[in-house]
Design a protein around this motif. Structure first.
Motif, PDB file in Angstrom:
ATOM      1  N   GLN A 168      82.926  65.995  48.696  1.00 54.66           N
ATOM      2  CA  GLN A 168      82.771  66.637  47.397  1.00 54.66           C
ATOM      3  C   GLN A 168      83.264  68.063  47.558  1.00 54.66           C
ATOM      4  N   LEU A 203      90.336  64.554  49.106  1.00 48.96           N
ATOM      5  CA  LEU A 203      89.785  63.936  47.907  1.00 48.96           C
ATOM      6  C   LEU A 203      89.430  62.469  48.062  1.00 48.96           C
ATOM      7  N   ALA A 215      92.336  68.084  35.412  1.00 47.00           N
ATOM      8  CA  ALA A 215      92.847  67.148  36.420  1.00 47.00           C
ATOM      9  C   ALA A 215      93.246  65.848  35.734  1.00 47.00           C
ATOM     10  N   LEU A 232      81.605  59.042  47.264  1.00 46.59           N
ATOM     11  CA  LEU A 232      82.194  57.780  47.748  1.00 46.59           C
ATOM     12  C   LEU A 232      83.149  57.184  46.727  1.00 46.59           C
ATOM     13  N   GLY A 233      82.958  57.581  45.459  1.00 45.24           N
ATOM     14  CA  GLY A 233      83.660  56.928  44.355  1.00 45.24           C
ATOM     15  C   GLY A 233      85.164  56.830  44.553  1.00 45.24           C
ATOM     16  N   PHE A 286      93.629  61.916  36.939  1.00 45.42           N
ATOM     17  CA  PHE A 286      93.545  60.894  37.984  1.00 45.42           C
ATOM     18  C   PHE A 286      94.214  59.642  37.459  1.00 45.42           C
ATOM     19  N   ASN A 338      84.676  55.264  37.594  1.00 37.00           N
ATOM     20  CA  ASN A 338      84.655  56.409  38.502  1.00 37.00           C
ATOM     21  C   ASN A 338      85.519  57.548  37.963  1.00 37.00           C
ATOM     22  N   GLY A 360      89.714  71.300  37.535  1.00 38.95           N
ATOM     23  CA  GLY A 360      90.834  70.841  38.368  1.00 38.95           C
ATOM     24  C   GLY A 360      90.442  70.772  39.835  1.00 38.95           C
ATOM     25  N   ALA A 385      85.650  62.700  35.270  1.00 36.38           N
ATOM     26  CA  ALA A 385      86.295  63.540  34.251  1.00 36.38           C
ATOM     27  C   ALA A 385      85.238  64.117  33.315  1.00 36.38           C
ATOM     28  N   SER A 415      78.440  69.709  42.850  1.00 37.38           N
ATOM     29  CA  SER A 415      78.491  68.273  42.613  1.00 37.38           C
ATOM     30  C   SER A 415      77.083  67.696  42.592  1.00 37.38           C
ATOM     31  N   ALA A 451      86.975  57.247  47.275  1.00 38.49           N
ATOM     32  CA  ALA A 451      87.366  56.492  48.472  1.00 38.49           C
ATOM     33  C   ALA A 451      87.331  54.995  48.163  1.00 38.49           C
ATOM     34  N   PHE A 479      82.981  66.813  34.980  1.00 38.01           N
ATOM     35  CA  PHE A 479      83.606  68.117  35.220  1.00 38.01           C
ATOM     36  C   PHE A 479      84.169  68.758  33.947  1.00 38.01           C
ATOM     37  N   THR A 486      78.200  60.735  44.653  1.00 38.12           N
ATOM     38  CA  THR A 486      77.938  60.406  46.055  1.00 38.12           C
ATOM     39  C   THR A 486      79.073  60.836  46.969  1.00 38.12           C
TER      40      THR A 486
HETATM   41  P1  ADP Z   1      81.414  61.702  43.377  1.00 37.39           P
HETATM   42  O1  ADP Z   1      80.549  60.497  43.365  1.00 37.39           O
HETATM   43  O2  ADP Z   1      80.836  62.872  44.073  1.00 37.39           O
HETATM   44  O3  ADP Z   1      82.012  62.003  42.066  1.00 37.39           O
HETATM   45  P2  ADP Z   1      84.086  60.998  44.068  1.00 37.39           P
HETATM   46  O4  ADP Z   1      84.654  60.410  45.307  1.00 37.39           O
HETATM   47  O5  ADP Z   1      84.273  60.245  42.809  1.00 37.39           O
HETATM   48  O6  ADP Z   1      82.578  61.247  44.358  1.00 37.39           O
HETATM   49  O7  ADP Z   1      84.659  62.447  43.910  1.00 37.39           O
HETATM   50  C1  ADP Z   1      84.665  63.294  45.012  1.00 37.39           C
HETATM   51  C2  ADP Z   1      84.794  64.735  44.615  1.00 37.39           C
HETATM   52  O8  ADP Z   1      86.100  64.953  44.049  1.00 37.39           O
HETATM   53  C3  ADP Z   1      83.868  65.181  43.518  1.00 37.39           C
HETATM   54  O9  ADP Z   1      82.590  65.484  44.009  1.00 37.39           O
HETATM   55  C4  ADP Z   1      84.576  66.416  43.006  1.00 37.39           C
HETATM   56  O10 ADP Z   1      84.382  67.490  43.907  1.00 37.39           O
HETATM   57  C5  ADP Z   1      86.032  66.000  43.083  1.00 37.39           C
HETATM   58  N1  ADP Z   1      86.494  65.453  41.777  1.00 37.39           N
HETATM   59  C6  ADP Z   1      86.657  64.166  41.444  1.00 37.39           C
HETATM   60  N2  ADP Z   1      87.107  64.044  40.181  1.00 37.39           N
HETATM   61  C7  ADP Z   1      87.250  65.293  39.705  1.00 37.39           C
HETATM   62  C8  ADP Z   1      87.697  65.857  38.443  1.00 37.39           C
HETATM   63  N3  ADP Z   1      88.100  65.068  37.428  1.00 37.39           N
HETATM   64  N4  ADP Z   1      87.724  67.200  38.346  1.00 37.39           N
HETATM   65  C9  ADP Z   1      87.328  68.007  39.366  1.00 37.39           C
HETATM   66  N5  ADP Z   1      86.893  67.539  40.577  1.00 37.39           N
HETATM   67  C10 ADP Z   1      86.852  66.204  40.742  1.00 37.39           C
END
Ligand code: ADP
Length: 533
Positions: free
Chosen positions: A472, A466, A512, A486-487, A514, A421, A457, A426, A478, A489, A429, A484
């Motif tokens: 999203q 987040l 960013a 959901l990743g 993570f 995830n 970011g 990463a 996105s 969470a 984006f 989704t």
């Molecule tokens: P998705 O399946 O949409 O990626 P996530 O829960 O993993 O769902 O992420 C939720 C939202 O957080 C993403 O849609 C995006 O808006 C933001 N996000 C997550 N990781 C990044 C990142 N590395 N850079 C920028 N935005 C991010």
């Protein structure tokens, strides 16, 4: 002669009416003061008179059979024009303001008048405390002073009455809220949880009678699995003055469980005892709706998974070329179809994971094992995805020599889901030709796994959402990139279930990071490290 109107007449009248005293019944305390004024001044009459718009009304009247007269004939209407002074008329027949007054000429036969204005803190002269005689006379200084002092006492009474009324009103308001609120409200002793007070909604919620509740304490109506968390909340309220929102269950008198949401505040009783007010929302309906939604999502996901697996399998076979080469146009259409089928599968897997997590049905197989191979495996499995975005992946390790191999107690499969995830986000984006770096950084007896990108970011507004489900930052962007919502969470729950912490750092516009942090499990002493949530 009619008296002029005080300069603040409108406000004065508004304030007088707000006192709610005009036409009220007799009150002993006002009569007592009038009697006292009468005997001190040795007059046959004493009156507490209030000047209304066109009458003077007597709150107390000793020695005179009247409750009010017209304002035109009122001596007091003159007295209130000079709020700081007594008005003394020794012989009304000699005073041009009163010599033709019907009260002077008529049966009342008033000759002498002395009135001390009743003045509020705002300077509103409501009326007077006055003494009256039917023969001309004088008062000595002591009597004049006494009259003024007594007028001040009348004013105190008026103010007390006003404060009392305001208090009653606010008490009534509170009581209505307390009794009618669709929220249960309880007051308990902090030390042993016994009930002190509760509103009717609580009686309805819990099913016990008011007498029964008074013999209970909160532990009696709480399932035992909440004992530890309840204790924790009590410590919190003692330390910070409040707790909640806190979701738990109460046990109804009939034995059924009621899901509730609590918020509490600490108060100190007049005797210094600490007590807790708790506001309780019955969330049965919400829980039922959530359950229906979860069941529905789960049923639909299960039904979709099997056909979808066969669709994406078939499409995968077709686009792999194993069944023979395809015409170019058909190949590109099928590739798109295959990609979208995989995306749908991912969504359904995420939904099923989420549902299992919520239902507490997901098992975690925590095993002590080296971390690096798991990370390498993750990089390997996400390489093709990164390539498709023209993004490079690299691993960097910064750890104490003697702690290598870095051992952690985790479920490898779940950690790989978390990393997949982080890395796929990463990559998604990153700008073209971007680099995504995975760093393993040892921090004392913990290891931080950080995935760093050069993307846009996280915006300040989005930061706190987040890790929530289905969020999203920009759904249109996105959607283009897939995902989704959901990743993260799911990742958060996975990491926490493996005794780790999840987080991110980001300066908007500058990429960013993570990360997940886990306790190291290299040395025997590491194993006793308490997990940090
Ligand atoms: P998705 O399946 O949409 O990626 P996530 O829960 O993993 O769902 O992420 C939720 C939202 O957080 C993403 O849609 C995006 O808006 C933001 N996000 C997550 N990781 C990044 C990142 N590395 N850079 C920028 N935005 C991010």
């Amino acid at each position: 002669m009619n008296a002029a109107l005080p300069y603040n007449e409108l406000q004065r009248l508004a304030h007088l009416h707000a006192l709610n005293i005009l036409d009220s019944g007799r009150e002993q305390s006002f009569d007592d003061i009038a009697c006292l004024a009468m005997s001190l001044c040795r007059t046959p009459i004493a009156v507490v008179s209030l000047i209304d718009s066109d009458r003077q009304w007597f709150k107390s009247c000793v020695g005179l059979h009247a409750t009010e007269t017209s304002r035109d004939v009122s001596f007091c209407a003159h007295a209130i024009l000079r709020p700081d002074d007594l008005l003394v008329v020794e012989d009304a027949t000699q005073d041009p303001r009163f010599h033709d007054n019907p009260l002077v000429l008529g049966d009342e036969h008033i000759r002498f008048y002395a009135g001390a204005p009743l003045v509020s803190a705002e300077g509103h002269a409501f009326g007077t405390l006055c003494v009256i005689d039917r023969v001309p006379r004088r008062l000595d200084q002591l009597q004049l002073n006494s009259l003024q002092l007594l007028a001040r006492q009348v004013m105190q009474l008026l103010q007390l009455r006003e404060a009392n009324q305001a208090l009653q009103l606010s008490q009534q308001k509170l009581l209505t809220l307390y009794n009618q609120a669709p929220v249960a409200i309880i007051l308990n002793h902090l030390d042993d949880g016994r009930f002190i007070e509760f509103n009717p909604e609580f009686v309805r919620l819990i099913g016990y009678s008011a007498e029964e509740i008074l013999r209970l304490n909160t532990a009696d109506i709480t399932p035992s699995e909440y004992a530890e968390e309840d204790q924790h909340k009590l410590q919190r309220v003692a330390a910070t003055g409040r707790y909640g929102p806190y979701e738990k269950h109460y046990i109804h008198k009939d034995g059924s469980l009621i899901p509730v949401l609590l918020n509490g505040v600490l108060i100190e009783a007049p005797d210094g005892e600490q007590q807790v007010w708790t506001f309780i929302q019955d969330i049965s309906e919400r829980k039922r709706a959530e359950q229906i939604k979860n069941d529905f999502v789960s049923a639909v996901s299960h039904e979709l998974r099997t056909p979808l697996t066969s669709i994406s399998g078939a499409l995968g076979l077709l686009v792999s070329g194993k069944l023979g080469s395809l015409p170019e146009k058909m190949d590109s259409m099928l590739t798109i179809a295959h990609k979208n089928a995989l995306r749908l599968s991912q969504l359904i897997n995420d939904l099923l994971d989420m549902e299992k997590l919520i239902a507490g049905k997901m098992g975690f197989d925590l095993k002590r094992q080296p971390l690096v191979p798991i990370i390498e495996q993750s990089l390997e499995s996400n390489k093709a995805y990164a390539d498709s975005f023209d993004v490079s992946l690299s691993l960097h390790i910064c750890a104490d020599e003697q702690d290598i191999p870095l051992m952690v107690a985790i479920d490898a499969h779940r950690l790989q889901q978390v990393l997949a995830n982080f890395i796929s986000n990463a990559v998604k984006f990153s700008p073209p030709h971007g680099q995504v770096e995975v760093h393993l950084i040892q921090q004392l007896r913990e290891i931080k796994i950080a995935v760093i990108d050069q993307g846009p970011g996280i915006s300040d507004e989005f930061r706190e959402h987040l890790f929530q489900k289905f969020t999203q930052a920009d759904s249109s962007a996105s959607r283009q990139r897939g995902g989704t919502g959901l990743g993260l969470a799911i990742s958060k729950t996975f990491v926490e279930r493996m005794n780790g912490r999840i987080g991110f750092d980001s300066v908007p516009g500058q990429g960013a990071t993570f990360f997940a942090i886990f306790p190291l499990a290299n040395r025997a002493s590491d194993l006793s490290v308490t997990p940090n949530h």
